[in-house]
Design a protein around this motif. Structure first.
Motif, PDB file in Angstrom:
ATOM      1  N   GLU A 135       0.774  -1.309  -0.098  1.00  0.00           N
ATOM      2  CA  GLU A 135      -0.134   0.088  -0.030  1.00  0.00           C
ATOM      3  C   GLU A 135       0.984   1.219   0.128  1.00  0.00           C
ATOM      4  O   GLU A 135       1.928   1.116   0.447  1.00  0.00           O
ATOM      5  N   PHE A 136       0.221   2.475  -0.378  1.00  0.00           N
ATOM      6  CA  PHE A 136       1.177   3.567  -0.363  1.00  0.00           C
ATOM      7  C   PHE A 136       0.302   4.427   0.613  1.00  0.00           C
ATOM      8  O   PHE A 136      -0.685   4.511   1.007  1.00  0.00           O
ATOM      9  N   ILE A 137       1.247   5.616   0.899  1.00  0.00           N
ATOM     10  CA  ILE A 137       0.694   6.679   1.733  1.00  0.00           C
ATOM     11  C   ILE A 137       0.903   7.891   0.913  1.00  0.00           C
ATOM     12  O   ILE A 137       1.787   8.427   0.713  1.00  0.00           O
ATOM     13  N   LEU A 138      -0.419   8.459   0.683  1.00  0.00           N
ATOM     14  CA  LEU A 138      -0.490   9.727  -0.160  1.00  0.00           C
ATOM     15  C   LEU A 138      -0.287  10.600   1.018  1.00  0.00           C
ATOM     16  O   LEU A 138      -1.135  11.189   1.867  1.00  0.00           O
ATOM     17  N   LEU A 139       0.841  11.372   0.815  1.00  0.00           N
ATOM     18  CA  LEU A 139       1.337  12.418   1.868  1.00  0.00           C
ATOM     19  C   LEU A 139       0.210  13.762   1.647  1.00  0.00           C
ATOM     20  O   LEU A 139       0.146  14.262   2.812  1.00  0.00           O
ATOM     21  N   GLY A 140      -0.063  13.707   0.461  1.00  0.00           N
ATOM     22  CA  GLY A 140      -0.889  15.094   0.361  1.00  0.00           C
ATOM     23  C   GLY A 140      -0.489  16.385   0.812  1.00  0.00           C
ATOM     24  O   GLY A 140       0.640  16.881   0.671  1.00  0.00           O
ATOM     25  N   ALA A 166      -6.122  -0.073  -5.240  1.00  0.00           N
ATOM     26  CA  ALA A 166      -6.979   1.130  -5.511  1.00  0.00           C
ATOM     27  C   ALA A 166      -6.077   2.208  -6.221  1.00  0.00           C
ATOM     28  O   ALA A 166      -6.523   3.091  -6.875  1.00  0.00           O
ATOM     29  N   CYS A 167      -4.776   2.231  -5.788  1.00  0.00           N
ATOM     30  CA  CYS A 167      -3.948   3.327  -6.328  1.00  0.00           C
ATOM     31  C   CYS A 167      -3.765   3.040  -7.706  1.00  0.00           C
ATOM     32  O   CYS A 167      -3.976   4.085  -8.350  1.00  0.00           O
TER      33      CYS A 167
END
Length: 307
Positions: A11-16, A96-97
């Motif tokens: 999974e990824f962490i979208l830092l936004g 999802a990404c």
């Protein structure tokens, strides 16, 4: 490398906008208002093009489809962004990404092609007015719209597969507001030259070629308009084109800069701001640009809304 442990990214962490921890609530409010305005404004355009007989022309048929596209385009990224800002949960699964990127590319390619189709419609209307009813028949308009929506699907699915076939190991922090190719390539732990080359090829096919066709259409349009004898005719012709041209500049300008810039580890905030232009700002201003400068849309709106 032998003896090195790799952690496969699941999974990824979208830092936004995590660099603005005290502004998360404020940003949520701003983006919520923007999303509601996009849904409302473009929804009204779709409704007007359906119910108003005066807008049952090829130009407004394309505009209605474009507004529907804008709603779909922003719905790929904004709901997830709003959820992240509200819950502070920035995790997004690998699947999802990939799904988000795939739809973003497909709809982005569709937007480029549809903008080119709209420019062609204006070219025929102004440069070949006598042949306009023969060339822009309803069947032809439907075919152009369907072609715009479907042409890029296999290419963009292949592009997404290429990107997510890369090995992602180590850091899973995606320094962006949604899953996009440039930040994803930064996390890959293998050579990305071939994929970067394919990205440029796809960009040429779906961004540069439509843009060149649009510019070519407008050169001919402007040349024809300048030859018109009356100033009233010139103003009317220009007014039907400037709205579309503003949208073209906003969308193509920001998208081209984003995808043509060399990769840099310190370009995160710049990429985020540029991505907001082609994913949020253009869809938000689209209804205002077309309605405020268009007497037909204003008249249709007056008839639809209660006095």
């Amino acid at each position: 490398m032998a003896g090195t442990n790799f952690t496969t990214v699941l999974e990824f962490i979208l830092l936004g906008f995590s660099e603005l921890p005290n502004s998360q609530g404020f940003l949520f409010g701003i983006f919520l208002i923007v999303y509601i305005s996009i849904l409302t404004g473009n929804g009204i355009i779709i409704l007007l093009t359906k119910v108003s007989r005066a807008l049952h022309t090829p130009m407004y048929f394309f505009l209605g489809n474009f507004s529907f596209l804008e709603i779909c385009y922003t719905s790929v990224t904004l709901p997830n962004m709003l959820t992240s800002l509200w819950t502070h949960d920035r995790n997004i699964s690998f699947l999802a990404c990939a799904t988000q990127l795939c739809f973003l590319l497909i709809l982005g390619g569709t937007e480029c092609l549809l903008l080119a189709v709209m420019a062609y419609d204006r070219y025929v209307a102004i440069c070949k007015p006598l042949y306009y009813p023969l060339i822009m028949k309803h069947k032809v308009c439907v075919q152009l719209v369907v072609g715009s929506w479907t042409t890029g699907i296999p290419v963009m699915i292949g592009q997404t597969y290429q990107v997510f076939s890369l090995p992602f190991c180590g850091s899973n922090k995606l320094d962006h507001i949604f899953c996009d190719i440039p930040p994803l390539l930064k996390l890959a732990c293998s050579d990305t030259f071939v994929i970067e080359l394919s990205v440029y090829v796809v960009a040429v096919l779906f961004v540069m070629i439509p843009f060149i066709l649009i510019i070519k259409s407008y050169v001919k349009i402007i040349t024809t308009i300048l030859k018109l004898p009356s100033n009233t005719g010139k103003y009317k012709a220009f007014s039907t084109c400037t709205s579309h041209l503003i949208v073209v500049i906003l969308f193509f300008g920001s998208a081209t800069i984003t995808y043509s810039r060399p990769r840099s580890n310190n370009a995160g905030i710049t990429e985020k701001i540029l991505s907001l232009f082609y994913t949020i700002v253009t869809p938000m201003f689209n209804p205002m640009i077309y309605s405020l400068r268009n007497k037909d849309v204003i008249e249709a709106m007056k008839q639809l809304l209660p006095k």
